[in-house]
Design an enzyme around this catalytic site. Structure first.
Site, mmCIF file in Angstrom:
data_model
loop_
_atom_site.group_PDB
_atom_site.id
_atom_site.type_symbol
_atom_site.label_atom_id
_atom_site.label_comp_id
_atom_site.label_asym_id
_atom_site.label_seq_id
_atom_site.Cartn_x
_atom_site.Cartn_y
_atom_site.Cartn_z
ATOM 1 N N HIS A 199 17.555 84.025 80.716
ATOM 2 C CA HIS A 199 18.153 82.710 80.622
ATOM 3 C C HIS A 199 17.646 81.698 81.257
ATOM 4 C CE1 HIS A 199 19.709 84.369 84.549
ATOM 5 N NE2 HIS A 199 19.634 83.052 84.484
ATOM 6 N N HIS A 219 25.225 84.746 80.238
ATOM 7 C CA HIS A 219 24.922 83.343 79.910
ATOM 8 C C HIS A 219 23.290 83.352 79.516
ATOM 9 C CE1 HIS A 219 23.329 84.001 84.121
ATOM 10 N NE2 HIS A 219 22.722 82.777 83.770
ATOM 11 N N HIS A 257 15.529 76.900 86.883
ATOM 12 C CA HIS A 257 14.868 78.126 86.770
ATOM 13 C C HIS A 257 14.879 78.784 85.350
ATOM 14 C CE1 HIS A 257 18.756 79.925 87.822
ATOM 15 N NE2 HIS A 257 18.395 80.769 87.063
HETATM 16 FE FE FE2 Z 1 19.924 82.561 86.550
#
Ligand code: FE2
Length: 302
Positions: free
Chosen positions: A148, A197, A211
């Site tokens: 992600h 996610h 990130h």
């Molecule tokens: Fe993360």
């Protein structure tokens, strides 16, 4: 089916030589192709030709791409984005190496997003017939796959609307200032697969990368990753620790250009009918870490 998964990130690097060493030897990615100013990498358990393109010059996110289920879906999502007020442009096959035709848009967050329906398959390192659980010899951490990305935006609520109303995502977790109508959205974790996610947005300067994360198997893999980070003198930003929010086991660290990476493991699964979990700002310590203390730099450094 709509959007299938986060497919690729194009990330800027100040020094491509040190980035090549870091992503190849520390994270253990496979170099798939190189051309002047660009390196293409995949991870060992991924099918696609690449998930990461390093582009020489600067730091941060150049663009990211989601794979969609077909050309009809591409057209439907393109219309939806235009109706939402976004300008879209068509991209042709091989405009990005190995990637089929698609649609590109600058999001309200300032990030460039591409939707595409085809990418060359390169195959995993263990194949499709009686595969072992992992390759016998992995380099460095040996991350299996991209998981992600967390991006910053001045308006997380607008991005949540775009992703849920147009692109078919759902929010698994939301962080708000307070419960009720007076509460403002600070961050939203959005999924289109069964993960906690696929992409998340947190309030901050628009257009920035917080990130991007690699999925590893479990807590022991996080520990192994930490050992490699230490061996390779990689600057660690946080962890190893556990998030309450997403129950992610995690270490955050920086690549040679200052782009934040994460190794992440979580047992949380999602489905389209699951209610959204809400976290409130006064419990952000529990939402974030066992240590219950959020370093200011975790939010200020992008
Ligand atoms: Fe993360």
């Amino acid at each position: 089916m709509g959007v299938l998964r986060l497919g690729y990130l194009h990330v800027r690097e100040t020094d491509l030589a040190s980035a090549r060493q870091y992503y190849g030897e520390t994270l253990g990615l496979t170099l798939m192709n190189e051309e002047p100013g660009k390196l293409y990498f995949k991870a060992w358990d991924e099918w696609d030709h690449h998930h990461l393109v390093l582009e020489e010059g600067g730091a941060g996110l150049a663009k990211f791409g989601f794979k969609v289920s077909g050309l009809d879906e591409l057209e439907r999502l393109e219309k939806g984005m235009r109706n939402f007020g976004l300008e879209t442009v068509r991209m042709s096959k091989n405009e990005t190496l190995a990637v089929g035709q698609g649609v590109r848009a600058v999001l309200p967050s300032g990030h460039i997003m591409e939707l595409y329906h085809d990418i060359e398959y390169a195959g995993t390192a263990v194949g499709t017939v009686n595969p072992p659980v992992r390759p016998r010899h992995l380099e460095g951490i040996g991350v299996p796959r991209l998981d992600h990305a967390l991006l910053t935006t001045e308006d997380p609520a607008l991005m949540e609307r775009l992703f849920t109303e147009v692109l078919g995502f759902r929010a698994s977790h939301r962080l708000v200032t307070e419960l009720g109508d007076k509460g403002d959205l600070i961050a939203t974790w959005l999924f289109t697969t069964h993960k906690s996610h696929d992409i998340a947005f947190i309030k901050g300067p628009s257009g920035k990368l917080h990130h991007f994360a690699y999925r590893v198997m479990d807590w022991s893999a996080i520990r192994h990753g930490g050992e490699i980070l230490s061996m390779d003198n990689v600057p660690v930003a946080f962890g190893p620790d556990i998030h309450g929010l997403t129950r992610g086991q995690t270490i955050y660290f920086f690549d040679p250009s200052g782009n934040r990476n994460e190794i992440f493991s979580s047992d949380v699964e999602t489905a389209a009918d699951f209610p959204t979990v809400t976290w409130t700002r006064e419990q952000i310590g529990h939402a974030s870490y066992i240590g219950r203390e959020v370093k200011e730099s975790h939010f200020s450094v992008t």
